[in-house]
Design an enzyme around this catalytic site. Structure first.
Site, short mmCIF file in Angstrom:
data_model
loop_
_atom_site.label_atom_id
_atom_site.label_comp_id
_atom_site.label_asym_id
_atom_site.label_seq_id
_atom_site.Cartn_x
_atom_site.Cartn_y
_atom_site.Cartn_z
N LYS A 236 25.68 13.43 22.14
CA LYS A 236 25.43 14.66 21.40
C LYS A 236 25.99 15.86 22.16
O LYS A 236 26.52 16.80 21.55
CB LYS A 236 23.93 14.83 21.14
CG LYS A 236 23.38 13.81 20.16
CD LYS A 236 21.94 14.09 19.79
CE LYS A 236 21.41 13.08 18.78
NZ LYS A 236 20.02 13.37 18.35
N ASP B 174 18.04 17.19 13.97
CA ASP B 174 17.31 16.05 13.43
C ASP B 174 18.21 15.44 12.38
O ASP B 174 18.81 16.15 11.56
CB ASP B 174 15.97 16.47 12.82
CG ASP B 174 15.07 15.26 12.56
OD1 ASP B 174 14.98 14.39 13.44
OD2 ASP B 174 14.46 15.19 11.48
#
Length: 207
Positions: free
Chosen positions: A12, A72
């Site tokens: 990420k 998310d």
């Protein structure tokens, strides 16, 4: 300027680094949860991806004093009315058990021919007042979607989560787990959301 990415997942961080490079944004040092003093991570009690992303971004900014990016994400299957959705990471009951989650989803969809699905990500940026250009705290969210279909068996070794089960509409014949990191970054739901946030990050560093 340091910006916390509220995750311990190195992939990420690299994804956001790639996006910042695309926008020629310099002067940003990304740090992960592994690089800051541990703090209690809040339960993800939101009913939407946006709510959960904001919960995580707010917690990271409050605990560290840094601007914080959190996301998310999950898979939304049309035949399951958008589920697993926000429950994607714990669909089988145990948080983060990719194999069990994939096995359960395949079993639930075994007799269903309609396989349309999408990866969905909401990214949130929380900026404490003292770091904001106008002296006001800021919260920005952005959503990205990657349309495709659910495969009948896993394929590929790259990625994580539901990547082996997802065939992107823009890469027919391959699963997300069969794409190179560069191919995935160009197309992914998280990349799309991060590209919306990039100009907001640029404002923080005066880029």
């Amino acid at each position: 300027m340091k910006i916390l990415v509220a995750s311990g997942n190195a992939k990420k961080l690299r994804e956001l680094e790639t996006v910042l490079a695309e926008f020629s944004i310099a002067g940003v040092e990304l740090v992960s949860l592994k690089d800051v003093e541990p703090y209690p991570e809040p339960p993800e009690t939101g009913l939407t991806f946006e709510e959960n992303a904001l919960i995580k971004a707010r917690a990271g900014a409050a605990a560290t004093g840094l601007a914080c990016v959190a996301d998310d994400s999950g898979i939304a299957v049309e035949a399951l009315n958008g589920m697993p959705g926000v429950l994607s990471a714990r669909w089988s009951g145990d948080h983060g058990d990719d194999q069990a989650n994939n096995d359960l989803l395949l079993a639930q969809m075994s007799d269903i021919d309609h396989r349309a699905a999408a990866f969905v990500s909401c990214c949130a940026l929380d900026v404490p007042a003292e770091l904001s250009p106008d002296g006001q705290p800021r919260e920005i969210t952005a959503e990205g979607r990657w349309e495709g279909a659910l495969l009948r068996e896993p394929r590929g070794e790259n990625g994580f989560g539901y990547d082996p089960l997802f065939e992107p509409a823009d890469c027919p014949g391959r699963s997300s787990a069969e794409l190179s990191p560069d191919e995935k970054n160009e197309r992914s739901h998280r990349g799309a959301a991060l590209r919306v946030l990039a100009p907001e990050i640029a404002k923080l560093v005066g880029a």
